[in-house]
Design an enzyme around this catalytic site. Structure first.
Site, PDB file in Angstrom:
ATOM      1  CD  GLU A 173      -5.765  -0.782   2.628  1.00 53.11           C
ATOM      2  OE1 GLU A 173      -5.478  -1.494   3.187  1.00 53.11           O
ATOM      3  OE2 GLU A 173      -6.260  -0.714   1.361  1.00 53.11           O
TER       4      GLU A 173
ATOM      5  CB  SER B 209      -9.092  -3.001   4.044  1.00 48.31           C
ATOM      6  OG  SER B 209      -9.420  -4.320   3.374  1.00 48.31           O
TER       7      SER B 209
ATOM      8  NE  ARG C 134      -3.681  -2.425   0.057  1.00 47.63           N
ATOM      9  CZ  ARG C 134      -2.861  -3.620  -0.420  1.00 47.63           C
ATOM     10  NH1 ARG C 134      -1.976  -3.579  -1.454  1.00 47.63           N
ATOM     11  NH2 ARG C 134      -3.782  -4.817  -0.591  1.00 47.63           N
TER      12      ARG C 134
HETATM   13  C1  LIG Z   1     -15.575  -2.176  -1.696  1.00 44.71           C
HETATM   14  C2  LIG Z   1     -14.107  -1.949  -1.796  1.00 44.71           C
HETATM   15  C3  LIG Z   1     -12.938  -2.838  -1.815  1.00 44.71           C
HETATM   16  C4  LIG Z   1     -11.758  -2.236  -2.106  1.00 44.71           C
HETATM   17  N1  LIG Z   1     -11.015  -3.373  -2.132  1.00 44.71           N
HETATM   18  C5  LIG Z   1      -9.431  -3.161  -2.236  1.00 44.71           C
HETATM   19  C6  LIG Z   1      -8.783  -4.241  -2.638  1.00 44.71           C
HETATM   20  O1  LIG Z   1      -9.039  -5.421  -2.734  1.00 44.71           O
HETATM   21  N2  LIG Z   1      -7.527  -3.930  -2.651  1.00 44.71           N
HETATM   22  C7  LIG Z   1      -7.016  -2.544  -2.300  1.00 44.71           C
HETATM   23  O2  LIG Z   1      -5.618  -2.399  -2.471  1.00 44.71           O
HETATM   24  N3  LIG Z   1      -7.756  -1.748  -2.117  1.00 44.71           N
HETATM   25  C8  LIG Z   1      -9.203  -1.726  -2.309  1.00 44.71           C
HETATM   26  N4  LIG Z   1     -10.157  -0.873  -2.008  1.00 44.71           N
HETATM   27  C9  LIG Z   1      -9.583   0.606  -1.732  1.00 44.71           C
HETATM   28  C10 LIG Z   1      -9.419   1.213  -3.071  1.00 44.71           C
HETATM   29  O3  LIG Z   1     -10.134   0.950  -4.254  1.00 44.71           O
HETATM   30  C11 LIG Z   1      -7.994   1.240  -3.586  1.00 44.71           C
HETATM   31  O4  LIG Z   1      -7.058   2.080  -2.692  1.00 44.71           O
HETATM   32  C12 LIG Z   1      -7.600   2.295  -4.566  1.00 44.71           C
HETATM   33  O5  LIG Z   1      -6.484   1.913  -5.000  1.00 44.71           O
HETATM   34  C13 LIG Z   1      -8.054   3.728  -4.523  1.00 44.71           C
HETATM   35  O6  LIG Z   1      -8.264   4.321  -5.873  1.00 44.71           O
HETATM   36  P1  LIG Z   1      -9.225   5.412  -6.120  1.00 44.71           P
HETATM   37  O7  LIG Z   1      -9.118   5.854  -7.588  1.00 44.71           O
HETATM   38  O8  LIG Z   1     -10.538   5.387  -5.842  1.00 44.71           O
HETATM   39  O9  LIG Z   1      -8.329   6.455  -5.250  1.00 44.71           O
HETATM   40  P2  LIG Z   1      -8.789   7.607  -4.472  1.00 44.71           P
HETATM   41  O10 LIG Z   1      -9.377   7.263  -3.286  1.00 44.71           O
HETATM   42  O11 LIG Z   1      -9.429   8.813  -5.274  1.00 44.71           O
HETATM   43  O12 LIG Z   1      -7.518   8.351  -4.026  1.00 44.71           O
HETATM   44  C14 LIG Z   1      -6.439   7.583  -3.023  1.00 44.71           C
HETATM   45  C15 LIG Z   1      -5.345   8.378  -3.003  1.00 44.71           C
HETATM   46  O13 LIG Z   1      -4.569   8.267  -4.443  1.00 44.71           O
HETATM   47  C16 LIG Z   1      -4.222   9.467  -4.996  1.00 44.71           C
HETATM   48  N5  LIG Z   1      -4.411   9.591  -6.295  1.00 44.71           N
HETATM   49  C17 LIG Z   1      -5.610   9.130  -7.061  1.00 44.71           C
HETATM   50  N6  LIG Z   1      -5.352   9.363  -8.275  1.00 44.71           N
HETATM   51  C18 LIG Z   1      -4.258   9.675  -8.291  1.00 44.71           C
HETATM   52  C19 LIG Z   1      -3.301   9.835  -9.545  1.00 44.71           C
HETATM   53  N7  LIG Z   1      -3.896  10.038 -10.833  1.00 44.71           N
HETATM   54  N8  LIG Z   1      -2.289  10.759  -9.509  1.00 44.71           N
HETATM   55  C20 LIG Z   1      -1.536  10.702  -8.244  1.00 44.71           C
HETATM   56  N9  LIG Z   1      -2.367  10.300  -7.217  1.00 44.71           N
HETATM   57  C21 LIG Z   1      -3.495   9.882  -7.144  1.00 44.71           C
HETATM   58  C22 LIG Z   1      -5.208  10.389  -4.012  1.00 44.71           C
HETATM   59  O14 LIG Z   1      -4.678  11.734  -4.219  1.00 44.71           O
HETATM   60  C23 LIG Z   1      -5.201   9.781  -2.552  1.00 44.71           C
HETATM   61  O15 LIG Z   1      -4.279  10.041  -1.880  1.00 44.71           O
HETATM   62  C24 LIG Z   1     -11.115  -1.290  -1.881  1.00 44.71           C
HETATM   63  C25 LIG Z   1     -12.248   0.022  -1.714  1.00 44.71           C
HETATM   64  C26 LIG Z   1     -13.728  -0.372  -1.679  1.00 44.71           C
HETATM   65  C27 LIG Z   1     -14.773   0.476  -1.344  1.00 44.71           C
END
Ligand SMILES: Cc1cc2nc3c(=O)[nH]c(=O)nc-3n(C[C@H](O)[C@H](O)[C@H](O)COP(=O)(O)OP(=O)(O)OC[C@H]3O[C@@H](n4cnc5c(N)ncnc54)[C@H](O)[C@@H]3O)c2cc1C
Length: 300
Positions: A295, A225, A175
């Site tokens: 996380e 998580s 992560r």
């Molecule tokens: C139901 C559910 C299940 C999930 N299962 C998993 C799993 O199995 N494994 C896992 O690892 N995670 C999981 N997640 C968490 C999440 O989906 C991940 O952490 C994912 O990587 C977040 O992506 P996001 O686009 O939503 O980022 P955001 O929530 O929009 O942002 C998260 C961080 O990333 C940064 N960021 C986003 N896009 C960019 C970019 N283009 N450039 C620079 N920085 C950026 C943001 O500034 C922020 O700090 C889950 C979430 C949910 C709701």
């Protein structure tokens, strides 16, 4: 705060821009107040110009993908939210690689990989984030992580230049990546995959999705998580052993299906989730001596 330059730049690129919009409906937690400005960029140039204008004009800005790993304050955010989402989400194949804009959802990318008969991304099926967010967090599941499949990415550095970085330089670990807290913006990602059998890829993805549905409270809003996996333990098990299964603070609850998830059971406020997270940390520390680390990212 004056947002004239941002409005003009969004207009120039034809990018969607919203003012005083509640961000809750764009987040997987369904929490978060009115933000001054939310821009949905539609190209790398648009992202670069908006970010550079914010820097030049001293406007605070936030980069988000699909907001599936964030908890945003009910007071909303002052400044500019740059939401790199579906409007910047093309996916194309080059040999055995998929090259994807940062806003492409992991679901779209995995589906494309399956349709093209490209194997390697099966583990990621069902992660609801964007390509950019998943690389930023080195998202992983079911024994795989972004580190295993990303070849290189293009990103915007803090001086506004677009650069390329190879996997080996990304410091990808649990992560974490070199992008965390760096101010760099991920623009596109190249995934290196291998030729595979379409039916087998589809079967693996279906199996993984079934496991997710069986084990995770997907029927409620959450940010996945809540805590990182502490070395040698599972956060969910520690929380359950502390008797917190189903524990509620206002509308927030420790999921009864999977204690590693805090869910928005019923109109949870930002403060409810913050308090339940603190209560869980305190209780688990008292009971087992393990310090849980969030996380999800709390933004206020
Ligand atoms: C139901 C559910 C299940 C999930 N299962 C998993 C799993 O199995 N494994 C896992 O690892 N995670 C999981 N997640 C968490 C999440 O989906 C991940 O952490 C994912 O990587 C977040 O992506 P996001 O686009 O939503 O980022 P955001 O929530 O929009 O942002 C998260 C961080 O990333 C940064 N960021 C986003 N896009 C960019 C970019 N283009 N450039 C620079 N920085 C950026 C943001 O500034 C922020 O700090 C889950 C979430 C949910 C709701």
């Amino acid at each position: 705060m004056e947002y004239g330059s941002i409005t003009a730049a969004a207009g120039k690129y034809g990018a969607k821009i919203l003012y005083n919009e509640r961000i809750a409906k764009y987040t997987s937690f369904n929490i978060g107040g009115e933000c001054d400005v939310i821009v949905f960029p539609n190209s790398a140039e648009c992202i670069a110009e908006i970010v550079s204008l914010c820097r030049k004009d001293g406007i605070k800005y936030y980069i988000f993908g699909r907001c599936t790993n964030v908890l945003i304050s009910d007071d909303g955010l002052r400044g500019v939210v740059v939401m790199i989402d579906g409007d910047f989400s093309s996916v194309r194949r080059e040999g055995n690689c998929l090259i994807c804009d940062a806003g492409a959802s992991m679901t779209k990318i995995c589906t494309e990989a399956k349709n093209e008969g490209l194997s390697g991304l099966e583990f990621a099926y069902g992660i609801p984030g964007s390509a950019g967010g998943c690389l930023y967090m080195n998202a992983g599941a079911f024994g795989g992580e972004m580190k295993d499949v990303v070849k290189y990415c293009d990103y915007l550095d803090t001086d506004g230049n677009i650069k390329r970085m190879e996997n080996a330089k990304m410091q990808l670990s649990y992560r974490h990546s070199v992008f965390c807290g760096s101010g760099k913006v991920i623009l596109s990602i190249c995934y290196e995959l291998t030729e595979g059998d379409k039916d087998q890829i589809a079967a693996k993805m279906n199996e993984i999705m079934t496991k997710r549905r069986d084990k995770q409270p997907l029927e409620y809003p959450s940010a996945g998580s809540t805590f990182k996996r502490p070395e040698g333990y599972f956060a969910g098990k520690l929380i359950e052993d502390s008797g917190l299964k189903g524990y509620r603070v206002g509308g927030a609850q420790v999921s009864e299906k999977h204690c590693g998830f805090v869910i928005n059971r019923e109109n949870a406020a930002f403060a409810d989730v913050k308090k339940i997270i603190q209560d869980i940390k305190d209780r688990v520390l008292d009971d087992s001596g393990v310090e849980l680390e969030c996380e999800l990212l709390v933004i206020e």
